[in-house]
Design a protein around this motif. Structure first.
Motif, PDB file in Angstrom:
ATOM      1  N   VAL A 139      36.272 -60.987 -10.810  1.00  0.00           N
ATOM      2  CA  VAL A 139      37.147 -59.911 -11.770  1.00  0.00           C
ATOM      3  C   VAL A 139      36.458 -58.595 -11.683  1.00  0.00           C
ATOM      4  O   VAL A 139      35.456 -58.279 -12.116  1.00  0.00           O
ATOM      5  CB  VAL A 139      37.342 -60.205 -13.210  1.00  0.00           C
ATOM      6  CG1 VAL A 139      38.222 -59.268 -13.800  1.00  0.00           C
ATOM      7  CG2 VAL A 139      38.109 -61.658 -13.222  1.00  0.00           C
ATOM      8  N   LEU A 165      40.459 -68.422 -12.961  1.00  0.00           N
ATOM      9  CA  LEU A 165      39.537 -67.501 -12.011  1.00  0.00           C
ATOM     10  C   LEU A 165      39.773 -68.339 -10.377  1.00  0.00           C
ATOM     11  O   LEU A 165      39.453 -67.508  -9.560  1.00  0.00           O
ATOM     12  CB  LEU A 165      38.280 -67.460 -12.344  1.00  0.00           C
ATOM     13  CG  LEU A 165      37.990 -66.951 -13.768  1.00  0.00           C
ATOM     14  CD1 LEU A 165      36.388 -66.992 -14.167  1.00  0.00           C
ATOM     15  CD2 LEU A 165      38.580 -65.428 -13.687  1.00  0.00           C
ATOM     16  N   VAL A 201      35.007 -63.317 -18.701  1.00  0.00           N
ATOM     17  CA  VAL A 201      34.158 -63.269 -17.319  1.00  0.00           C
ATOM     18  C   VAL A 201      32.725 -62.510 -17.773  1.00  0.00           C
ATOM     19  O   VAL A 201      32.025 -62.926 -17.198  1.00  0.00           O
ATOM     20  CB  VAL A 201      34.886 -62.655 -16.014  1.00  0.00           C
ATOM     21  CG1 VAL A 201      36.148 -63.313 -15.794  1.00  0.00           C
ATOM     22  CG2 VAL A 201      35.191 -61.079 -16.473  1.00  0.00           C
TER      23      VAL A 201
END
Length: 246
Positions: free
Chosen positions: A204, A177, A159
């Motif tokens: 995240v 995700l 990420v």
């Protein structure tokens, strides 16, 4: 008003834990989710666990499993030497859990606590809380190796480097995700990348702010994203090295 608060890695920093819980003005109406790594680093791992055991009597708590708990459990059960673990904070836990310092009864109580820890938690808003991450594109429930849930670093690496121009409808967007509205992790200190506060990339959030090293313990309100932090844990243990001796 009830809040959901997520608490990052602690690593034996009992004084810092008390400090940040006070700064966050935690009350029994709050829902507390601890991301793991309660031990290894600073000298008061046993006091951290004592505090958590008391806290769950009066507060709504979820305790997740960190990789450092699994390492300590192995030593408590077998006594097998692990120099790599000892050099990464385990030496402090060995001293903390020495029978010269605590009773066998307390050891057994803490061992039971470690074995009861959850590998992950998904709340009613479909938010995932997990210590480290997961690798299976089909999601956390399909993770083939349980250990990845408290050892993985690829989720955070992904990420941080993701192309923000790729939208969630694009076939190139990481399937990992798409399963949860938000994902909350610890394990990989954001301080390793020059950050001092809880950080967010994609969906995240990383709450590990380097408590084992020169950083602090962080608490974050998952609804508002307001956060509170302790002082540098190292400053509260001036005669100790934590994991900064490498």
């Amino acid at each position: 008003m009830s809040r959901t608060l997520v608490i990052g890695d602690i690593h034996g920093g009992y004084k810092a834990l008390l400090q940040v819980m006070e700064r966050a003005k935690v009350t029994p109406s709050d829902h507390l989710i601890f991301l793991g790594d309660y031990v290894d680093g600073w000298s008061e791992s046993d006091k951290v666990v004592d505090y958590l055991l008391e806290l769950r009597q009066t507060h709504n708590c979820i305790f997740l499993r960190g990789n450092h708990e699994t390492l300590l459990v192995k030593w408590l059960e077998t006594g097998i030497e692990n120099k790599l673990w000892e050099g990464n904070g385990g030496d402090a836990s060995i001293k903390s859990y020495s029978l010269d310092n605590i009773t066998q009864e307390k050891r057994d109580t803490h061992l039971a606590f470690f074995k009861e820890l959850q590998n992950y938690h998904i709340d009613e808003q479909n938010r995932l809380f997990v210590h480290a991450g997961f690798t299976n594109p089909r999601g956390v429930k399909a993770e083939f190796f349980e250990e990845y849930l408290y050892w993985d670093r690829t989720l955070w690496e992904m990420v941080m480097s993701i192309d923000s121009t790729i939208n969630t409808e694009d076939k190139r967007y990481p399937r990992r995700l798409l399963h949860h509205s938000e994902i909350y992790i610890g394990h990989t200190p954001v301080t390793n990348f020059g950050f001092k506060h809880p950080m967010n990339f994609a969906n995240v959030w990383n709450i590990d702010t380097g408590a084992a090293f020169f950083g602090c313990i962080s608490v974050l309100d998952v609804a508002t994203k307001e956060f509170w932090q302790s002082d540098s844990v190292a400053s509260l243990y001036p005669n100790e090295e934590g994991r900064n001796h490498k």
